[in-house]
Write a protein that holds these residues in place. Structure first.
Motif, PDB file in Angstrom:
ATOM      1  N   ASP A  37      32.483  49.615  47.583  1.00  0.00           N
ATOM      2  CA  ASP A  37      31.473  50.649  47.788  1.00  0.00           C
ATOM      3  C   ASP A  37      32.042  52.060  47.786  1.00  0.00           C
ATOM      4  O   ASP A  37      31.398  52.997  48.232  1.00  0.00           O
ATOM      5  N   GLU A  38      33.260  52.214  47.301  1.00  0.00           N
ATOM      6  CA  GLU A  38      33.884  53.545  47.280  1.00  0.00           C
ATOM      7  C   GLU A  38      33.203  54.428  46.241  1.00  0.00           C
ATOM      8  O   GLU A  38      32.932  53.994  45.120  1.00  0.00           O
ATOM      9  N   LEU A 324      33.973  32.130  39.539  1.00  0.00           N
ATOM     10  CA  LEU A 324      35.134  31.315  39.180  1.00  0.00           C
ATOM     11  C   LEU A 324      36.437  31.906  39.693  1.00  0.00           C
ATOM     12  O   LEU A 324      37.319  31.171  40.152  1.00  0.00           O
ATOM     13  N   VAL A 325      36.589  33.238  39.630  1.00  0.00           N
ATOM     14  CA  VAL A 325      37.868  33.833  40.007  1.00  0.00           C
ATOM     15  C   VAL A 325      38.107  33.779  41.517  1.00  0.00           C
ATOM     16  O   VAL A 325      39.240  34.020  41.966  1.00  0.00           O
ATOM     17  N   THR A 326      37.077  33.462  42.295  1.00  0.00           N
ATOM     18  CA  THR A 326      37.295  33.310  43.739  1.00  0.00           C
ATOM     19  C   THR A 326      37.765  31.910  44.115  1.00  0.00           C
ATOM     20  O   THR A 326      38.289  31.711  45.219  1.00  0.00           O
ATOM     21  N   ILE A 327      37.600  30.952  43.208  1.00  0.00           N
ATOM     22  CA  ILE A 327      38.007  29.574  43.512  1.00  0.00           C
ATOM     23  C   ILE A 327      39.516  29.475  43.773  1.00  0.00           C
ATOM     24  O   ILE A 327      39.928  28.780  44.715  1.00  0.00           O
ATOM     25  N   ASN A 471      33.413  36.354  50.732  1.00  0.00           N
ATOM     26  CA  ASN A 471      33.667  37.695  51.256  1.00  0.00           C
ATOM     27  C   ASN A 471      33.532  38.725  50.128  1.00  0.00           C
ATOM     28  O   ASN A 471      34.105  38.554  49.047  1.00  0.00           O
ATOM     29  N   ALA A 472      32.786  39.782  50.383  1.00  0.00           N
ATOM     30  CA  ALA A 472      32.530  40.785  49.345  1.00  0.00           C
ATOM     31  C   ALA A 472      33.816  41.466  48.893  1.00  0.00           C
ATOM     32  O   ALA A 472      33.996  41.751  47.699  1.00  0.00           O
ATOM     33  N   GLN A 473      34.732  41.728  49.823  1.00  0.00           N
ATOM     34  CA  GLN A 473      35.995  42.390  49.465  1.00  0.00           C
ATOM     35  C   GLN A 473      36.853  41.481  48.592  1.00  0.00           C
ATOM     36  O   GLN A 473      37.432  41.919  47.593  1.00  0.00           O
ATOM     37  N   VAL A 474      36.943  40.206  48.957  1.00  0.00           N
ATOM     38  CA  VAL A 474      37.727  39.255  48.157  1.00  0.00           C
ATOM     39  C   VAL A 474      37.108  39.089  46.774  1.00  0.00           C
ATOM     40  O   VAL A 474      37.818  39.087  45.750  1.00  0.00           O
ATOM     41  N   GLU A 475      35.799  38.959  46.723  1.00  0.00           N
ATOM     42  CA  GLU A 475      35.117  38.807  45.442  1.00  0.00           C
ATOM     43  C   GLU A 475      35.350  40.019  44.545  1.00  0.00           C
ATOM     44  O   GLU A 475      35.586  39.882  43.342  1.00  0.00           O
ATOM     45  N   TYR A 476      35.309  41.207  45.135  1.00  0.00           N
ATOM     46  CA  TYR A 476      35.538  42.431  44.360  1.00  0.00           C
ATOM     47  C   TYR A 476      36.972  42.487  43.835  1.00  0.00           C
ATOM     48  O   TYR A 476      37.202  42.787  42.653  1.00  0.00           O
ATOM     49  N   LEU A 477      37.939  42.210  44.705  1.00  0.00           N
ATOM     50  CA  LEU A 477      39.344  42.295  44.287  1.00  0.00           C
ATOM     51  C   LEU A 477      39.656  41.291  43.179  1.00  0.00           C
ATOM     52  O   LEU A 477      40.334  41.628  42.196  1.00  0.00           O
ATOM     53  N   MET A 478      39.180  40.071  43.319  1.00  0.00           N
ATOM     54  CA  MET A 478      39.500  39.052  42.317  1.00  0.00           C
ATOM     55  C   MET A 478      38.791  39.322  40.995  1.00  0.00           C
ATOM     56  O   MET A 478      39.325  39.006  39.925  1.00  0.00           O
ATOM     57  N   TYR A 479      37.593  39.902  41.043  1.00  0.00           N
ATOM     58  CA  TYR A 479      36.857  40.170  39.809  1.00  0.00           C
ATOM     59  C   TYR A 479      37.408  41.406  39.086  1.00  0.00           C
ATOM     60  O   TYR A 479      37.576  41.383  37.863  1.00  0.00           O
ATOM     61  N   GLN A 480      37.684  42.457  39.825  1.00  0.00           N
ATOM     62  CA  GLN A 480      38.185  43.680  39.206  1.00  0.00           C
ATOM     63  C   GLN A 480      39.681  43.633  38.922  1.00  0.00           C
ATOM     64  O   GLN A 480      40.176  44.362  38.066  1.00  0.00           O
ATOM     65  N   PHE A 481      40.408  42.764  39.629  1.00  0.00           N
ATOM     66  CA  PHE A 481      41.859  42.644  39.438  1.00  0.00           C
ATOM     67  C   PHE A 481      42.211  41.180  39.175  1.00  0.00           C
ATOM     68  O   PHE A 481      42.837  40.520  40.015  1.00  0.00           O
ATOM     69  N   PRO A 482      41.801  40.637  38.028  1.00  0.00           N
ATOM     70  CA  PRO A 482      42.098  39.214  37.763  1.00  0.00           C
ATOM     71  C   PRO A 482      43.582  38.922  37.657  1.00  0.00           C
ATOM     72  O   PRO A 482      43.979  37.752  37.712  1.00  0.00           O
ATOM     73  N   GLU A 483      44.415  39.969  37.531  1.00  0.00           N
ATOM     74  CA  GLU A 483      45.861  39.748  37.504  1.00  0.00           C
ATOM     75  C   GLU A 483      46.378  39.193  38.828  1.00  0.00           C
ATOM     76  O   GLU A 483      47.500  38.659  38.880  1.00  0.00           O
ATOM     77  N   LEU A 484      45.582  39.303  39.884  1.00  0.00           N
ATOM     78  CA  LEU A 484      45.981  38.703  41.158  1.00  0.00           C
ATOM     79  C   LEU A 484      46.045  37.181  41.080  1.00  0.00           C
ATOM     80  O   LEU A 484      46.634  36.544  41.960  1.00  0.00           O
ATOM     81  N   LEU A 485      45.455  36.595  40.046  1.00  0.00           N
ATOM     82  CA  LEU A 485      45.592  35.144  39.844  1.00  0.00           C
ATOM     83  C   LEU A 485      47.053  34.764  39.642  1.00  0.00           C
ATOM     84  O   LEU A 485      47.486  33.681  40.062  1.00  0.00           O
ATOM     85  N   PHE A 486      47.838  35.645  38.991  1.00  0.00           N
ATOM     86  CA  PHE A 486      49.272  35.380  38.833  1.00  0.00           C
ATOM     87  C   PHE A 486      49.958  35.347  40.199  1.00  0.00           C
ATOM     88  O   PHE A 486      50.847  34.524  40.435  1.00  0.00           O
ATOM     89  N   VAL A 487      49.553  36.257  41.089  1.00  0.00           N
ATOM     90  CA  VAL A 487      50.147  36.293  42.424  1.00  0.00           C
ATOM     91  C   VAL A 487      49.816  35.007  43.185  1.00  0.00           C
ATOM     92  O   VAL A 487      50.698  34.408  43.821  1.00  0.00           O
ATOM     93  N   LEU A 488      48.567  34.567  43.112  1.00  0.00           N
ATOM     94  CA  LEU A 488      48.182  33.325  43.785  1.00  0.00           C
ATOM     95  C   LEU A 488      48.932  32.128  43.210  1.00  0.00           C
ATOM     96  O   LEU A 488      49.350  31.215  43.951  1.00  0.00           O
TER      97      LEU A 488
END
Length: 515
Positions: A37-38, A324-327, A471-488
């Motif tokens: 919401d920024e 899907l990216v939150t799974i 969680n809205a924050q988690v959903e936002y981060l994973m959708y806008q930053f799909p590169e975090l899948l590499f970190v997971l």
């Protein structure tokens, strides 16, 4: 360290570095916000030209926002009317000009140029085309008195300074702060300032002085982004580069944000063949989502928006990937709970799938409905066991029974205006059937207590994964930053190499530690 452990650590480190590197690039360079919401302020800038045409060939050349500035949100539009338009770029200054022409205009005419920007700040870097080039030699002063005064004064500035930085500070102080100069060069500075009463003419003197010492400098013309106004005054300031540092001098005080239009001491508009020209510069601010601004970033880093973003996909596909990216977040939590806590579950990833179903039913409703259906399903499963049926037919009967129970609960709840019954139809029937089958097998092969323990563990894991994935924050981060899948993925590789005792095992054998 074994070879397999070394490879696992290197793979995990590589995945985490790649994912974190792309994530930090989008945060630092592309200004991606970390919160959904920024907000950010976007400024609408307009050049409005109104004039009379009297059947003479008309030509208007207007400076446009400079093309060498690293802008975050550049959008522009031209309103030409019947006029022809050509865009010209000056190779030396990188200034851009819009040239409007018309053969025989008559009556009152209007031309407009609009742009959107978030502007620049004092930390915005200057282009390398400016900082790496040597400054041109200072222009020859035709007046011999002023020429001699400039030589004496600039030599005095150099004598009283220690380096280029102190030379620049001293020069600007004497030009723009009257009464602070050296008495020895008071006559020279008085001669030089005799006909330099405006800010622009004084900036010209500062630029020529810097050029005489080999310091790159240029006059900048633009507007301050402070408040929306119908008529905004043009502002002038100086940009210069010393010892690898980009510097700006604002005679009227440094603004928080500004918008560069062109460089040099030329006028904004050069016109011929028209009369009664009225030029207006207008600003209007509006609040937009910061993520929308980051998505429209231009420049060499735009590839990050294309290859590490879902925003160019069709909307229906975007909505699918938003879930899907939150799974993987839920899966990572599951791996942690099983590897380090030791929670037992029914199936491997069954709790994560149940957690996904909870997204549609809400947590409390989902726990209640799932427990009810599993309990009824287990009762039917144990009854079918007495009939000595084979596996596949038995599963089919359980699945059909689940559908009948779901339909019955939905009808009963809908008649009583309870929305809980409407969401039960969203439960995955196959997952319910497999959960019932696995729990019944555990019930028979191990014990009823073990089956209930695994069922409770599955509910705990499903609840935690649901809370994370919804969680809205988690959903936002994973959708806008799909590169975090590499970190997971890297974290899962690291957890996969853990072979020590789990927390539940430490509690189980706690008596051995005290004996």
């Amino acid at each position: 360290m074994t070879n397999s452990l070394r490879h696992a650590l290197l793979l995990a480190l590589l995945l985490i570095i790649v994912g974190s590197g792309i994530f930090l690039t989008k945060i630092v360079k592309l200004q991606y916000p970390l919160a959904p919401d920024e907000k950010a302020t976007i400024w609408d800038f307009e050049i409005y030209l109104e004039f009379d045409g009297r059947d003479d060939p008309a030509r208007l050349a207007v400076y446009l926002p400079a093309g060498d500035v690293e802008r975050t949100f550049p959008q522009e539009q031209f309103f030409n009317g019947p006029f022809g338009l050509s865009l010209v770029t000056e190779p030396e200054t990188r200034n851009r000009r819009a040239v409007w022409t018309y053969r025989y205009p008559s009556n009152r005419k209007v031309l407009r140029y609009t742009a959107k920007t978030i502007g620049e700040t004092a930390s915005t870097p200057l282009p390398t085309s400016f900082t790496r080039n040597d400054p041109p030699p200072p222009a020859e002063e035709p007046d011999p008195v002023k020429r001699q005064a400039f030589i004496v004064w600039s030599a005095d500035m150099r004598r009283r300074s220690a380096d280029d930085a102190s030379f620049a500070d001293l020069t600007l102080s004497e030009i723009f702060r009257t009464g602070s100069g050296n008495q020895q060069s008071a006559d020279e500075i008085s001669v030089l300032m005799n006909d330099r009463s405006t800010t622009l003419t004084r900036l010209e003197l500062a630029r020529e002085t810097f050029h005489s010492q080999g310091i790159p400098a240029r006059i900048v013309n633009g507007v301050y982004l402070t408040e929306g106004r119908r008529r905004v005054d043009l502002q002038h300031w100086l940009e210069y580069h010393i010892n690898g540092e980009d510097l700006r001098f604002f005679p009227n005080g440094e603004p928080s944000r500004f918008f560069t239009i062109w460089y040099g001491d030329n006028q904004l508009v050069e016109a011929s063949g028209i009369y009664e020209l009225d030029t207006q510069l207008t600003l209007k601010s509006q609040q937009n989502a910061a993520i929308d601004i980051a998505r429209n970033t231009k420049g060499p880093l735009r590839a990050f928006n294309k290859f590490f973003s879902f925003n160019d996909l069709p909307l229906t596909t975007q909505l699918v990937y938003k879930v899907l990216v939150t799974i993987p977040v839920g899966i990572t939590i599951l791996v942690f709970l099983r590897q380090f806590i030791g929670i037992k579950t029914v199936g491997t990833f069954m709790p994560v799938l149940i957690g996904i179903a909870f997204r549609e039913t809400a947590l409390l409703n989902g726990l209640l409905l799932f427990s009810m259906l599993v309990a009824l399903g287990l009762a039917i499963r144990f009854y079918l066991e007495r009939l000595q049926m084979l596996l596949v037919p038995r599963l089919a009967v359980v699945l059909i029974s689940i559908i009948i129970m779901m339909a019955g609960i939905t009808l009963i709840m809908s008649d009583s205006d309870q929305s809980i019954g409407l969401s039960i139809s969203l439960f995955p029937m196959v997952i319910l059937a497999m959960t019932i089958e696995r729990m019944s097998i555990t019930w028979e092969e191990s014990s009823p207590g073990e089956a209930i323990k695994q069922g409770i563990g599955s509910m705990i894991v499903a609840s935690l994964t649901y809370l994370a994935m919804s969680n809205a924050q988690v959903e936002y981060l994973m959708y806008q930053f799909p590169e975090l899948l590499f970190v997971l993925m890297g974290l899962c590789v690291l957890m996969g190499r853990y072979t020590g005792l789990r927390l539940s095992e430490l509690w189980r054998f706690r008596q051995l530690a005290t004996s």
